[in-house]
Design a protein around this motif. Structure first.
Motif: not given
Length: 875
Positions: A750-779
């Motif tokens: 995650l980052t503030p975006g290309n227009g931000s002057s702040q050098n801020i970002s957070v790379t994810l380290t973990g979390g729970e994944l939720i996925w379904s056969n009915s919508t296999p192209s979404a997580v």
């Protein structure tokens, strides 16, 4: 005059009253005669005469008059007209005319008859008057009428030459009199051999103003002649002003009508021309009409030209009216003296093969008139039946190339008794047109059998037809007489039958006895059969099966073309053949399913839920097959059709798979991954043809293998993402189904975006994944508590849509076919952002009131534990 020219012509006379002496004695008189006294000394006049004025140009007289005033008396006999020029301006920069002569010249006389020899009147020669009147920019008003003289144009009686009037200092006319006299016809001539009329007028007439309807020829003078004919249609070869007008009347519509009458224009005594007011105008400004007149002919040339048979037509019609010859002549013919027994029909210019002499006939129709003689330029000769019978037994008159006519000069004469130009053997005249068998063949009925791969069309005609002339492409199927839908056949085999023998005929080779019959069987091509089966409402039942045949479809044995017709089928055998799926292709890269049928199908009846994709040829497990639910689009095409025809149902269906079906096919690991794992089955309800026949079922026990298979080769991409900071959920939506086992959460930052002057970002380290056969192209990624708190600690990150973007590494995930995700290295902005609206909660607290090791009391420590990160500056 001859007076006072020299000493010998100079004498003096006087009376006694001339003078007195000092004693009043009168002088002795000298009278004319011997007592006259001769001059003692004579001095000749050496002063040259000069032009004083150009007093008048008068076109009101005929011929026109020029009046000149000189400085002294001049001698008329010394006038040289060619030294005189009329010009259009004072300075010679325009038009001029040098006089060629004069008809007369004289002095001016006063009222007492005395001669004024200073003034002369010149009558302009007719040729000069013509040229003056023909020139529109010269001598039409006083403003363009000037005169110049060469030196010596005239002399005085002493021989002194007149002075020059320089053309660059010309004299303008004092009085200009325009022509106010109407032109009059002086004489006219008529040439009936060449068709010419010549009119001679006393003044210039403009032939371009001719009104031919106001000119007529008549047989006698007066208003009610026996014969009177207009010259409407006559023309002038030269359209210009002149005294003599030539008319060509050979193109006149009445020229041959003139020749119909022996009482008109056959001699001087029966030839009068009538010119009414406005027949011609003269060349004056403004123009005047000629004088109306009726005048007898002055000169006549009789018609001596022999008439010619210009062309003829032969019509042979044995069923309705009798056969006839139509003859067209170059001029009017005397019908009463025509001798049709002089006519010989033959098959060539030479009579080397066959001839048919006519034994008689009736002359009728055409443009025959009684004037009072029977006259015409066109006649029809009705042939005798015996002659027609003889003609049909020969090759004569079977075509234009075999229709010639020969005759002697006794066959016909014109109205001036000139015999016709003969066309003897060796020079026979070829026909321009002919009709042998006037009756055209007609379509009696037709049957149509479409219940076979190559439909059969059986046509029955009213007579035997020439099979070599049959053109299948002239057959058009249509749904009704005034059609909404139509199709023209492109090819086909012509089958004919005689007894038990059936032969195949073509335009290049056929057996006459086999093929030339009233019944023709046309075997349609499979392509055309498919079109007719595939066009809804055309050729699918008796009420919608009509054919249109043009005249070019076929000819009879006399080459008479078919009567054009639109007719409904008599006997109809409909399509009972069920369509089949012959082959299919599957492109998992572009998500396209192509189905090829044995015959056209109706697109509106296609049901994708009746199509099942299998992973093997004999699979029994439910997880090795998938039944389609829908499609994005479907189109039907066929390479057998040209651009002039479109159809709702054809041979090949191109189905664009829905997103649901393509995602589901991709997550089933053993279906549609290669050719050996791609089969199809379908029920009879999948699709119908246009006759309502269900498609042949393909059982799931024996499914059809794919013909051409294209695997999924396209890398997946992140289509968009949503972030809910309230519940800490990151929703990722991909372009296709992904393989969850390959998901690596550390590939998302995650980052503030290309227009931000702040050098801020957070790379994810973990979390729970939720996925379904009915919508296999979404997580859905439920962020870990630590990642969420890190994000919340940063006041410039993920607080609104403008501060929320995502960077993605290409190792983040793969699709079901092992294609890696396309990385995003320029931050992609969030699609939907939901801010954190949940109030933080105090979960627990503790108080530390312990004494230090030195025995002193330390400050009390209060520890607060919240449900989420809080801002210290708000405590």
């Amino acid at each position: 005059s001859s007076l006072a020219k020299d000493e010998n012509s100079t004498y003096l006379t006087y009376t006694k009253d001339l003078l007195e002496d000092m004693n009043k004695n009168q002088i002795n008189a000298r009278f004319n005669g011997n007592s006259s006294i001769r001059v003692g000394k004579f001095l000749t006049n050496l002063v040259a005469p000069e032009l004083v004025a150009f007093e008048r140009l008068d076109f009101g007289e005929n011929p026109a008059k020029v009046q000149l005033l000189f400085s002294e008396a001049v001698e008329l006999s010394t006038l040289t007209e060619s030294f005189i020029s009329i010009q259009s301006a004072e300075v010679l920069d325009g038009t001029f005319l040098k006089l060629s002569g004069s008809s007369s010249v004289d002095y001016i006389y006063d009222v007492n008859g005395n001669t004024d020899k200073k003034r002369i009147v010149l009558s302009v020669a007719l040729v000069d008057q013509r040229d003056l009147k023909l020139n529109p920019s010269l001598a039409t008003t006083a403003n363009n009428t000037f005169i110049s003289l060469r030196k010596g144009a005239i002399r005085d009686k002493h021989g002194s030459e007149s002075e020059e009037v320089n053309p660059f200092n010309a004299f303008q006319v004092d009085v200009f009199q325009p022509d106010v006299t109407q032109a009059t016809l002086l004489s006219w001539s008529l040439d009936m051999d060449q068709g010419l009329i010549q009119l001679t007028f006393n003044d210039v007439v403009d032939s371009g103003t001719m009104a031919e309807e106001k000119i007529s020829l008549q047989s006698e003078i007066g208003d009610t002649p026996e014969v009177s004919l207009s010259l409407e249609g006559a023309n002038t070869p030269v359209s210009a002003p002149d005294y003599i007008i030539n008319l060509t009347i050979t193109n006149s519509k009445n020229f041959n009508d003139i020749k119909r009458y022996r009482a008109l224009a056959t001699s001087v005594n029966n030839s009068y021309i009538r010119l009414v007011e406005g027949a011609f105008l003269d060349a004056n400004i403004p123009p005047l009409s000629i004088v109306a007149t009726t005048q007898k002919l002055d000169s006549f040339v009789a018609d001596t030209t022999a008439p010619i048979l210009s062309f003829f037509q032969l019509s042979l019609n044995s069923t309705s009216e009798q056969a006839y010859l139509s003859l067209t002549f170059s001029e009017t013919i005397d019908v009463a003296v025509m001798d049709v027994t002089q006519l010989i029909l033959q098959n060539d210019a030479n009579s080397s093969a066959e001839i048919v002499p006519l034994t008689g006939g009736t002359i009728r129709d055409g443009n025959i008139l009684n004037t009072p003689n029977r006259t015409a330029t066109i006649v029809q000769v009705t042939l005798l039946k015996e002659d027609v019978d003889n003609l049909k037994r020969t090759v004569v008159g079977t075509a234009i190339e075999t229709t010639y006519l020969a005759f002697t000069n006794d066959f016909a004469r014109d109205m001036n008794y000139n015999r016709i130009v003969p066309r003897l053997d060796g020079n026979a005249l070829k026909s321009d047109n002919f009709t042998q068998d006037f009756v055209s063949p007609e379509l009696f009925s037709f049957n149509f059998d479409v219940n076979q791969s190559e439909a059969l069309l059986v046509l029955t005609f009213t007579e035997t037809i020439d099979i070599s002339s049959f053109d299948v492409t002239e057959i058009v199927f249509q749904d009704e007489v005034l059609f909404n839908s139509a199709f023209r056949l492109r090819d086909g085999k012509i089958l004919t039958k005689q007894g038990n023998t059936c032969g195949l005929c073509s335009k290049d080779f056929y057996i006459m006895s086999c093929c030339n019959l009233p019944v023709v069987r046309v075997k349609l091509t499979s392509q055309d059969t498919h079109v007719l089966r595939g066009e809804f409402g055309l050729g699918d039942k008796k009420n919608t099966t009509f054919i249109s045949l043009s005249a070019d479809t076929v000819q009879d044995m006399a080459k008479n073309k078919l009567v054009p017709v639109v007719q409904q089928v008599n006997t109809f055998n409909g399509d009972l053949e069920a369509p089949e799926l012959l082959a299919f292709d599957l492109d998992m890269d572009n998500l396209i399913l192509n189905l090829t049928f044995s015959q056209p199908v109706n697109i509106s009846s296609l049901d994708p839920t009746q199509i099942t994709i299998h992973g093997c040829s004999q699979c029994s497990l439910n997880n090795s097959k998938y039944t389609l639910t829908s499609f994005r689009s479907v189109t039907l095409t066929s390479s057998s059709l040209d651009g002039n025809f479109s159809s709702l149902g054809l041979l090949k269906a191109t189905i664009e798979l829905s997103r649901i079906d393509s995602d589901q096919l991709k997550i089933i690991y053993n279906i549609a991954t290669q050719k050996n794992s791609t089969y199809v089955s379908l029920t009879t309800d999948t699709v119908k043809d246009f006759s309502g026949n269900d498609i042949v079922k393909i059982s799931g026990k024996t499914p059809l293998q794919v013909q051409h298979f294209v695997p999924d080769l396209t890398d997946p991409v992140l289509s968009f993402f949503d972030l809910d900071m309230g519940n800490g959920t990151l929703m990722l939506y991909f372009s296709e189904s992904i393989q969850l086992s390959t998901f690596n959460v550390t590939g998302f930052t995650l980052t503030p975006g290309n227009g931000s002057s702040q050098n801020i970002s957070v790379t994810l380290t973990g979390g729970e994944l939720i996925w379904s056969n009915s919508t296999p192209s979404a997580v859905a990624v439920v962020l870990s508590f630590s990642d969420l708190n890190v994000i919340r600690q940063n006041l410039d990150l993920a607080i609104n849509p403008n501060s929320t973007a995502l960077l993605v590494s290409d190792f983040s995930v793969k699709d079901t076919n092992g294609n890696g995700l396309v990385g995003i290295f320029e931050a992609q902005v969030v699609r939907e952002f939901f801010e954190d609206l949940t109030r933080p909660k105090l979960l627990s607290f503790s108080v530390n009131m312990q004494t230090g090791s030195d025995g002193l009391t330390t400050p009390v420590v209060l520890t607060l534990n919240f449900s989420e990160t809080v801002r210290l500056d708000t405590i």
